[in-house]
Design a protein around this motif. Structure first.
Motif, PDB file in Angstrom:
ATOM      1  N   ARG A  19      21.785 -34.413  -4.073  1.00 54.46           N
ATOM      2  CA  ARG A  19      21.888 -33.944  -5.437  1.00 54.46           C
ATOM      3  C   ARG A  19      22.130 -32.232  -4.977  1.00 54.46           C
ATOM      4  NH1 ARG A  19      21.560 -37.230  -9.428  1.00 54.46           N
ATOM      5  NH2 ARG A  19      21.846 -35.484 -11.172  1.00 54.46           N
ATOM      6  N   ARG A  20      23.030 -31.765  -5.714  1.00 60.90           N
ATOM      7  CA  ARG A  20      22.549 -30.024  -5.850  1.00 60.90           C
ATOM      8  C   ARG A  20      22.244 -29.635  -7.363  1.00 60.90           C
ATOM      9  NH1 ARG A  20      25.215 -27.301  -1.911  1.00 60.90           N
ATOM     10  NH2 ARG A  20      26.913 -28.192  -0.917  1.00 60.90           N
ATOM     11  N   LEU A  21      21.090 -28.711  -7.237  1.00 60.85           N
ATOM     12  CA  LEU A  21      20.437 -28.390  -8.274  1.00 60.85           C
ATOM     13  C   LEU A  21      20.302 -26.944  -8.250  1.00 60.85           C
ATOM     14  CD1 LEU A  21      17.398 -30.986  -8.141  1.00 60.85           C
ATOM     15  CD2 LEU A  21      19.650 -30.985  -9.573  1.00 60.85           C
ATOM     16  N   LYS A  22      20.446 -26.279  -9.488  1.00 59.55           N
ATOM     17  CA  LYS A  22      19.864 -24.915  -9.494  1.00 59.55           C
ATOM     18  C   LYS A  22      18.351 -24.873  -9.707  1.00 59.55           C
ATOM     19  CE  LYS A  22      20.755 -20.557 -12.305  1.00 59.55           C
ATOM     20  NZ  LYS A  22      19.413 -20.284 -11.648  1.00 59.55           N
ATOM     21  N   VAL A  23      17.825 -24.299  -9.006  1.00 60.38           N
ATOM     22  CA  VAL A  23      16.280 -24.019  -8.928  1.00 60.38           C
ATOM     23  C   VAL A  23      15.862 -22.576  -9.147  1.00 60.38           C
ATOM     24  CG1 VAL A  23      13.966 -24.338  -7.718  1.00 60.38           C
ATOM     25  CG2 VAL A  23      16.278 -26.043  -7.082  1.00 60.38           C
ATOM     26  N   GLY A  24      15.797 -22.163 -10.489  1.00 59.61           N
ATOM     27  CA  GLY A  24      15.262 -21.094 -10.974  1.00 59.61           C
ATOM     28  C   GLY A  24      15.999 -20.186 -10.254  1.00 59.61           C
ATOM     29  N   ALA A  25      15.049 -18.842  -9.614  1.00 55.69           N
ATOM     30  CA  ALA A  25      15.540 -17.701  -8.938  1.00 55.69           C
ATOM     31  C   ALA A  25      15.808 -18.101  -7.798  1.00 55.69           C
ATOM     32  CB  ALA A  25      14.472 -16.814  -9.151  1.00 55.69           C
ATOM     33  N   LEU A  26      15.597 -19.116  -7.045  1.00 53.64           N
ATOM     34  CA  LEU A  26      16.064 -19.744  -5.636  1.00 53.64           C
ATOM     35  C   LEU A  26      17.825 -20.125  -5.712  1.00 53.64           C
ATOM     36  CD1 LEU A  26      13.592 -22.087  -4.490  1.00 53.64           C
ATOM     37  CD2 LEU A  26      13.820 -19.613  -3.888  1.00 53.64           C
ATOM     38  N   GLY A  27      18.467 -20.353  -7.018  1.00 52.97           N
ATOM     39  CA  GLY A  27      19.824 -20.443  -7.287  1.00 52.97           C
ATOM     40  C   GLY A  27      20.061 -22.114  -6.678  1.00 52.97           C
ATOM     41  N   GLU A  28      21.247 -22.401  -6.370  1.00 53.09           N
ATOM     42  CA  GLU A  28      21.727 -23.549  -6.192  1.00 53.09           C
ATOM     43  C   GLU A  28      21.152 -24.122  -4.673  1.00 53.09           C
ATOM     44  OE1 GLU A  28      25.986 -25.513  -5.539  1.00 53.09           O
ATOM     45  OE2 GLU A  28      25.447 -25.272  -7.613  1.00 53.09           O
ATOM     46  N   LEU A  29      20.583 -25.554  -4.738  1.00 49.09           N
ATOM     47  CA  LEU A  29      20.022 -26.003  -3.503  1.00 49.09           C
ATOM     48  C   LEU A  29      20.699 -27.260  -3.294  1.00 49.09           C
ATOM     49  CD1 LEU A  29      16.214 -24.982  -3.445  1.00 49.09           C
ATOM     50  CD2 LEU A  29      18.209 -23.702  -2.376  1.00 49.09           C
ATOM     51  N   ARG A 104      11.423 -21.371   1.205  1.00 47.31           N
ATOM     52  CA  ARG A 104      11.221 -20.537   0.101  1.00 47.31           C
ATOM     53  C   ARG A 104      10.737 -21.284  -1.362  1.00 47.31           C
ATOM     54  NH1 ARG A 104      16.164 -17.750  -0.053  1.00 47.31           N
ATOM     55  NH2 ARG A 104      15.822 -17.700  -2.064  1.00 47.31           N
ATOM     56  N   PHE A 105      10.870 -22.761  -1.255  1.00 49.54           N
ATOM     57  CA  PHE A 105      10.547 -23.500  -2.256  1.00 49.54           C
ATOM     58  C   PHE A 105       8.981 -23.561  -2.655  1.00 49.54           C
ATOM     59  CE2 PHE A 105      10.186 -27.288  -5.084  1.00 49.54           C
ATOM     60  CZ  PHE A 105      11.500 -27.425  -5.499  1.00 49.54           C
ATOM     61  N   GLY A 106       8.444 -23.263  -3.765  1.00 48.46           N
ATOM     62  CA  GLY A 106       7.351 -23.335  -4.445  1.00 48.46           C
ATOM     63  C   GLY A 106       6.038 -22.399  -3.640  1.00 48.46           C
ATOM     64  N   CYS A 107       6.699 -21.390  -3.256  1.00 50.11           N
ATOM     65  CA  CYS A 107       5.621 -20.516  -2.533  1.00 50.11           C
ATOM     66  C   CYS A 107       6.104 -19.139  -2.792  1.00 50.11           C
ATOM     67  CB  CYS A 107       5.977 -20.656  -0.827  1.00 50.11           C
ATOM     68  SG  CYS A 107       7.366 -20.411  -0.370  1.00 50.11           S
ATOM     69  N   SER A 108       6.521 -18.890  -4.119  1.00 45.64           N
ATOM     70  CA  SER A 108       6.652 -17.426  -4.379  1.00 45.64           C
ATOM     71  C   SER A 108       5.491 -16.474  -4.592  1.00 45.64           C
ATOM     72  CB  SER A 108       7.362 -17.574  -5.666  1.00 45.64           C
ATOM     73  OG  SER A 108       6.845 -18.137  -6.889  1.00 45.64           O
ATOM     74  N   ASP A 109       4.333 -17.400  -4.669  1.00 49.03           N
ATOM     75  CA  ASP A 109       3.122 -16.402  -4.719  1.00 49.03           C
ATOM     76  C   ASP A 109       2.231 -16.452  -3.598  1.00 49.03           C
ATOM     77  OD1 ASP A 109       2.579 -19.245  -4.788  1.00 49.03           O
ATOM     78  OD2 ASP A 109       0.929 -19.071  -6.543  1.00 49.03           O
ATOM     79  N   CYS A 110       2.731 -17.077  -2.562  1.00 41.36           N
ATOM     80  CA  CYS A 110       1.985 -16.846  -0.992  1.00 41.36           C
ATOM     81  C   CYS A 110       3.008 -16.345  -0.052  1.00 41.36           C
ATOM     82  CB  CYS A 110       1.530 -17.968  -0.734  1.00 41.36           C
ATOM     83  SG  CYS A 110       2.639 -19.414  -0.597  1.00 41.36           S
ATOM     84  N   ARG A 111       2.666 -16.396   1.316  1.00 40.56           N
ATOM     85  CA  ARG A 111       3.453 -15.945   2.338  1.00 40.56           C
ATOM     86  C   ARG A 111       3.846 -17.111   3.153  1.00 40.56           C
ATOM     87  NH1 ARG A 111       2.054 -10.353   4.762  1.00 40.56           N
ATOM     88  NH2 ARG A 111       1.264  -9.451   2.940  1.00 40.56           N
ATOM     89  N   CYS A 112       3.521 -18.335   2.406  1.00 40.44           N
ATOM     90  CA  CYS A 112       4.072 -19.684   3.288  1.00 40.44           C
ATOM     91  C   CYS A 112       5.776 -19.589   3.576  1.00 40.44           C
ATOM     92  CB  CYS A 112       3.835 -20.634   2.571  1.00 40.44           C
ATOM     93  SG  CYS A 112       1.879 -21.077   2.665  1.00 40.44           S
ATOM     94  N   PRO A 113       6.386 -20.260   4.162  1.00 38.76           N
ATOM     95  CA  PRO A 113       7.790 -20.537   4.360  1.00 38.76           C
ATOM     96  C   PRO A 113       8.303 -21.290   3.354  1.00 38.76           C
ATOM     97  CG  PRO A 113       6.823 -21.616   6.338  1.00 38.76           C
ATOM     98  CD  PRO A 113       5.739 -20.718   5.490  1.00 38.76           C
ATOM     99  N   THR A 114       7.579 -22.533   2.953  1.00 40.57           N
ATOM    100  CA  THR A 114       7.672 -23.375   1.918  1.00 40.57           C
ATOM    101  C   THR A 114       6.382 -23.990   1.433  1.00 40.57           C
ATOM    102  OG1 THR A 114       9.549 -25.148   1.371  1.00 40.57           O
ATOM    103  CG2 THR A 114       8.171 -25.337   3.723  1.00 40.57           C
ATOM    104  N   HIS A 115       6.604 -24.764   0.456  1.00 38.60           N
ATOM    105  CA  HIS A 115       5.423 -26.152  -0.038  1.00 38.60           C
ATOM    106  C   HIS A 115       6.350 -27.086  -0.274  1.00 38.60           C
ATOM    107  CE1 HIS A 115       1.877 -23.508  -0.970  1.00 38.60           C
ATOM    108  NE2 HIS A 115       2.454 -22.973  -0.015  1.00 38.60           N
ATOM    109  N   LEU A 116       7.766 -27.353   0.033  1.00 41.81           N
ATOM    110  CA  LEU A 116       8.323 -28.570  -0.256  1.00 41.81           C
ATOM    111  C   LEU A 116       9.140 -29.037   1.111  1.00 41.81           C
ATOM    112  CD1 LEU A 116       9.424 -30.687  -2.127  1.00 41.81           C
ATOM    113  CD2 LEU A 116      11.651 -29.349  -2.395  1.00 41.81           C
ATOM    114  N   HIS A 117       8.655 -30.263   1.805  1.00 38.20           N
ATOM    115  CA  HIS A 117       9.087 -30.794   2.999  1.00 38.20           C
ATOM    116  C   HIS A 117       9.827 -32.109   2.545  1.00 38.20           C
ATOM    117  CE1 HIS A 117       5.741 -28.123   3.834  1.00 38.20           C
ATOM    118  NE2 HIS A 117       6.537 -27.673   5.002  1.00 38.20           N
TER     119      HIS A 117
END
Length: 136
Positions: A19-29, A104-117
């Motif tokens: 699927r292609r989804l628009k994910v808030g400020a991340l845009g289309e993923l 950048r998914f799910g980690c806008s409040d920390c310095r992690c590269p992601t919280h989705l794998h």
């Protein structure tokens, strides 16, 4: 494996078709068919009740889109939830060593590269998540 109280959780989810989804400020993923592990924190006043909110979004009973994961949840099946008292970012970092990341998914409040794998293999994902939570 949902515990009472507070801590960190990882949702193990199955996406049956790409699927292609628009994910808030991340845009289309673009999301491949396969398995996803989303790691979040349940340290607020509701604790692991946040997991029930995620289930309600996945089931279509809650249409509010507050976090990145809310955009993906309506399209997945939650296969399992793994919880522990370990810090959220430590769990996400350990999973990141073993599985592909959605940047950048799910980690806008920390310095992690992601919280989705991502993984095509459920057993590989379960092993990585349980090790990160120190279940194994």
């Amino acid at each position: 494996m949902e515990d009472a109280g507070k801590g960190t959780y990882t949702l193990i989810m199955s996406l049956k078709a790409p699927r292609r989804l628009k994910v808030g400020a991340l845009g289309e993923l673009y999301f491949d068919e396969g398995y996803y592990a989303y790691t979040g924190s349940a340290l607020g006043s509701g604790g692991f009740a946040r997991v029930q909110r995620h289930r309600a979004v996945a089931d279509g009973k809650n249409r509010v889109r507050q976090w990145h994961i809310d955009y993906l949840l309506p399209y997945v099946e939650i296969v399992e939830v793994v919880t522990s008292p370990r810090p959220e970012c430590a769990v996400a970092a350990e999973i990141d060593r073993h599985l592909a990341r959605v940047p950048r998914f799910g980690c806008s409040d920390c310095r992690c590269p992601t919280h989705l794998h991502f993984s095509e293999n459920l057993n590989k994902m379960m092993d990585a998540v349980k090790k990160a939570h120190h279940i194994i």
